[in-house]
Scaffold this active site. Structure first.
Site, PDB file in Angstrom:
ATOM      1  N   LYS A  46      63.382  81.795  46.286  1.00  0.00           N
ATOM      2  CA  LYS A  46      64.322  81.896  45.154  1.00  0.00           C
ATOM      3  C   LYS A  46      65.648  81.215  45.498  1.00  0.00           C
ATOM      4  CE  LYS A  46      62.488  86.380  43.712  1.00  0.00           C
ATOM      5  NZ  LYS A  46      61.745  86.227  42.469  1.00  0.00           N
ATOM      6  N   ASP A  66      69.030  94.788  47.633  1.00  0.00           N
ATOM      7  CA  ASP A  66      68.028  93.758  47.367  1.00  0.00           C
ATOM      8  C   ASP A  66      68.774  92.542  46.811  1.00  0.00           C
ATOM      9  OD1 ASP A  66      66.244  92.082  46.094  1.00  0.00           O
ATOM     10  OD2 ASP A  66      65.171  93.664  45.025  1.00  0.00           O
ATOM     11  N   HIS A  75      63.447  96.001  40.389  1.00  0.00           N
ATOM     12  CA  HIS A  75      62.159  95.302  40.443  1.00  0.00           C
ATOM     13  C   HIS A  75      61.187  96.235  41.178  1.00  0.00           C
ATOM     14  CE1 HIS A  75      59.312  92.288  42.056  1.00  0.00           C
ATOM     15  NE2 HIS A  75      59.772  91.455  41.140  1.00  0.00           N
ATOM     16  N   GLN A 116      68.013  88.152  43.903  1.00  0.00           N
ATOM     17  CA  GLN A 116      68.546  87.365  42.784  1.00  0.00           C
ATOM     18  C   GLN A 116      69.978  86.891  43.013  1.00  0.00           C
ATOM     19  OE1 GLN A 116      66.841  86.058  40.535  1.00  0.00           O
ATOM     20  NE2 GLN A 116      64.972  87.275  40.545  1.00  0.00           N
ATOM     21  N   CYS A 138      57.968  92.590  36.224  1.00  0.00           N
ATOM     22  CA  CYS A 138      57.789  93.458  37.407  1.00  0.00           C
ATOM     23  C   CYS A 138      58.853  94.546  37.450  1.00  0.00           C
ATOM     24  CB  CYS A 138      57.804  92.665  38.716  1.00  0.00           C
ATOM     25  SG  CYS A 138      56.493  91.477  38.842  1.00  0.00           S
TER      26      CYS A 138
HETATM   27  N1  PMP Z   1      63.661  91.936  43.982  1.00  0.00           N
HETATM   28  C1  PMP Z   1      64.071  91.231  42.922  1.00  0.00           C
HETATM   29  C2  PMP Z   1      65.364  91.612  42.249  1.00  0.00           C
HETATM   30  C3  PMP Z   1      63.301  90.156  42.480  1.00  0.00           C
HETATM   31  O1  PMP Z   1      63.717  89.450  41.424  1.00  0.00           O
HETATM   32  C4  PMP Z   1      62.102  89.823  43.159  1.00  0.00           C
HETATM   33  C5  PMP Z   1      61.223  88.676  42.708  1.00  0.00           C
HETATM   34  N2  PMP Z   1      61.070  88.533  41.345  1.00  0.00           N
HETATM   35  C6  PMP Z   1      61.733  90.584  44.264  1.00  0.00           C
HETATM   36  C7  PMP Z   1      62.530  91.636  44.641  1.00  0.00           C
HETATM   37  C8  PMP Z   1      60.491  90.282  45.026  1.00  0.00           C
HETATM   38  O2  PMP Z   1      60.602  89.056  45.702  1.00  0.00           O
HETATM   39  P1  PMP Z   1      59.341  88.423  46.424  1.00  0.00           P
HETATM   40  O3  PMP Z   1      58.236  88.411  45.405  1.00  0.00           O
HETATM   41  O4  PMP Z   1      59.803  87.047  46.799  1.00  0.00           O
HETATM   42  O5  PMP Z   1      59.028  89.273  47.596  1.00  0.00           O
END
Ligand code: PMP
Length: 413
Positions: free
Chosen positions: A231, A205, A128, A208, A369
């Protein structure tokens, strides 16, 4: 498959969420956009509103009982996060606004202090933007090299490829636990082991994975790991960074300001001990308390029960998607979770999402993203993502709506 036989009864779970209750002015939605954000149970909403109604004060400052109670609740939330992740101690947990802020914190505070010109950082092709752009920027700033660990054609990471990329100049391997597009589970413990053997650190990270499987930082042996509350059935505006204590001690602060110092004199400033050193300004107190309630909610169902229920549901969805004419599904087949990126015939994913929306099915479409990964896949995709309140009826409704979409766009039969 009948959900009633499984360890989680999704209908009972939905009763714990106001979002799924009938509302006179709202249509009921089949919510399949859980990788973007999850819905919130009553307990989380009540925990936040109870704090604001009865305990509101800032933390670690006021010389009064309300402030002491607020501080106690806020620190209890930190202890809960530490326990949830199996960190060695609560002081290894820094509250942040979410995953994005936590990675930026590490890339700035740790990165600018410990990554020098000519050093290397390894990121995967799956990341991401939150786990990509901070490293791209750091590499540029420090004149370091960003190396990309490419995925295989079936969407997996091959550990042999990592072995080839690691050198004595590698400072960090940054990897997602679960891809937000392909849903594959990455072997993060093995990745951290290889990184350490090469003298590098390892960042995971967990945005998910946190709500869908047990995440144990001591088992993974990662140096840094982060997630977002929203999430995981919790509020937005709160997340956590786990870091080994030695790193938090060695790193300079990220933001500076109130609440993160011991003393300030014109000639010298003494920072507070971690984690306070990294929490400048008034923190998101109610949100941290809401996160505490969210983690309690997850554990009230049971993480093993969630994992096995979602696994069954994932297998069911996989089967149904694979047998739907015109569906092209991306990502690895074994060892995957309930995130499905797909296309249907050559209908634009945004059009698919729009037709599904007319049937009150919420999915996401686009590049998620993750532009480099989406480019590798050949462009935008539709993404349906599951949580523990979804069931086989939701999958059936999705498949039915995909058949309907084909017809709308003139694909016969
Ligand atoms: N890493 C991953 C794998 C994600 O799916 C996301 C959110 N889609 C993020 C980072 C970013 O998370 P946040 O927007 O809550 O900071």
């Amino acid at each position: 498959m009948k959900t009633a036989r499984l360890s989680v009864n999704a209908g009972e779970v939905r009763r714990q969420f106001p979002f799924f209750q009938p509302h006179p002015e709202m249509r009921s939605v089949i919510y399949l956009d859980n990788a973007a954000t999850t819905q919130k149970p009553y307990t989380v909403i009540e925990a936040v509103s109870n704090f604001w109604a009865h305990h509101n004060a800032t933390v670690h400052r006021g010389g009064h009982g309300v402030g002491a109670k607020a501080s106690e609740l806020y620190e209890a939330a930190r202890t809960r996060v530490a326990q949830f992740l199996n960190a060695r101690e609560p002081n290894e947990i820094v509250f942040t606004r979410g995953t994005t802020e936590a990675i930026n914190l590490v890339a700035t505070a740790w990165g600018e202090a410990f990554v020098q010109a000519g050093d290397e950082i390894i990121v995967t092709e799956l990341e991401h933007h939150a786990n990509l752009l901070p490293w791209m920027r750091l590499a540029e700033k420090q004149q370091a090299t960003l190396k990309v660990w490419r995925i295989t054609d079936d969407g997996r990471l091959n550990l042999d490829d990592l072995r080839e990329l690691l050198t004595e100049r590698t400072r960090l391997v940054a990897v997602s636990h679960i891809s937000n597009v392909l849903g594959g589970v990455n072997p993060v413990a093995e990745i951290c082991h290889l990184a350490h053997a090469a003298g590098a650190l390892c960042l995971v990270d967990a945005a998910q994975s946190i709500a869908h499987m047990r995440v144990d930082v001591q088992r993974i042996e990662c140096d840094f790991l982060m997630f977002s509350g929203h999430k995981a059935y919790g509020p937005t505006g709160i997340g956590a960074l786990y870091a080994k204590r030695e790193h938090l001690e060695a790193m300079p602060p990220y933001h500076v300001g109130g609440g993160m110092v011991q003393t300030v004199r014109w000639e010298r400033v003494r920072w507070a001990e971690p984690p306070m050193k990294f929490e400048a300004g008034t923190p998101p107190i109610g949100e941290a308390i809401g996160l505490h309630a969210a983690l309690d909610f997850i554990d009230s169902i049971g993480r093993e029960a969630i994992e096995s229920y979602e696994h069954e549901l994932t297998q069911y969805a996989l089967r149904r998607l694979q047998e739907t004419p015109g569906v092209r599904l991306y990502g690895p087949v074994p060892d995957r979770t309930g995130i499905f990126a797909f296309t249907l015939e050559d209908i634009h994913p945004h059009d698919i999402a729009t037709v599904l929306d007319t049937r009150d099915i919420a999915v996401r479409a686009g590049l998620h993203c993750a532009h480099p990964l989406s480019e590798r896949l050949g462009g935008p995709t539709v993404r349906a993502s599951l949580a523990l309140y979804n069931d086989t009826d939701h999958i059936d409704a999705l498949i039915e709506a995909l058949h309907h979409t084909r017809q709308v766009f003139g694909y016969a039969g």
